[in-house]
Design a protein around this motif. Sequence first.
Motif, short mmCIF file in Angstrom:
data_model
loop_
_atom_site.label_atom_id
_atom_site.label_comp_id
_atom_site.label_asym_id
_atom_site.label_seq_id
_atom_site.Cartn_x
_atom_site.Cartn_y
_atom_site.Cartn_z
N LYS A 1 80.21 30.78 97.34
CA LYS A 1 79.91 30.50 98.74
C LYS A 1 79.55 31.76 99.54
O LYS A 1 78.78 31.70 100.48
N ILE A 2 80.13 32.91 99.18
CA ILE A 2 79.97 34.10 100.02
C ILE A 2 79.06 35.17 99.42
O ILE A 2 78.80 36.17 100.07
N SER A 3 78.60 34.99 98.18
CA SER A 3 77.74 36.03 97.61
C SER A 3 76.36 35.46 97.30
O SER A 3 76.15 34.25 97.30
N SER A 4 75.45 36.37 97.02
CA SER A 4 74.10 35.93 96.67
C SER A 4 74.12 35.37 95.24
O SER A 4 74.94 35.76 94.41
N ILE A 5 73.19 34.50 94.98
CA ILE A 5 73.17 33.81 93.69
C ILE A 5 72.89 34.77 92.54
O ILE A 5 73.42 34.62 91.44
N LYS A 6 72.09 35.81 92.80
CA LYS A 6 71.75 36.79 91.76
C LYS A 6 72.98 37.59 91.37
O LYS A 6 73.27 37.75 90.17
N ILE A 7 73.71 38.11 92.34
CA ILE A 7 74.92 38.90 92.05
C ILE A 7 75.98 38.02 91.40
O ILE A 7 76.68 38.45 90.48
N TYR A 8 76.07 36.77 91.87
CA TYR A 8 77.04 35.83 91.32
C TYR A 8 76.81 35.62 89.83
O TYR A 8 77.72 35.72 89.01
N PHE A 9 75.57 35.31 89.45
CA PHE A 9 75.28 35.04 88.05
C PHE A 9 75.37 36.30 87.19
O PHE A 9 75.75 36.22 86.02
N MET A 10 75.03 37.45 87.75
CA MET A 10 75.17 38.69 86.99
C MET A 10 76.65 38.97 86.68
O MET A 10 77.01 39.31 85.56
N THR A 11 77.50 38.80 87.69
CA THR A 11 78.93 39.05 87.51
C THR A 11 79.54 38.03 86.55
O THR A 11 80.30 38.38 85.65
#
Length: 114
Positions: free
Chosen positions: A79-89
């Motif tokens: 909910k609070i992060s960008s989708i790119k950073i979320y999937f990378m993490t």
Amino acid sequence: MMVTTFVIFLISSIVMLLASILSKKTFMDREKSSPFECGFDPKSSARMPFSLQFFLIAVIFLIFDVEITLLIPFILILKISSIKIYFMTLTFFILVLLLGLYHEWNQGALNWTI
């Protein structure tokens, strides 16, 4: 400075020496070393052999169980992060889990032997 270090070392050595002298217990005490089973002598040996392989599997299960629990907050992070950073993490975290699982499998720790 050197005197303080020496005094601390001396005091700690004396305390450890006193503790080891005062805590000597007799290992030959029959009553304390015998198993207690409702006041009766046990029917079989109280010291059952324990499978080391079972213990290793249980520890590996606990480690991966805790790591799976660490995945739960990823749902809230979406909910609070960008989708790119979320999937990378998330990909990095799952990749580390899979590499650990592969390493355990490759080392033979997951093979159940009787």
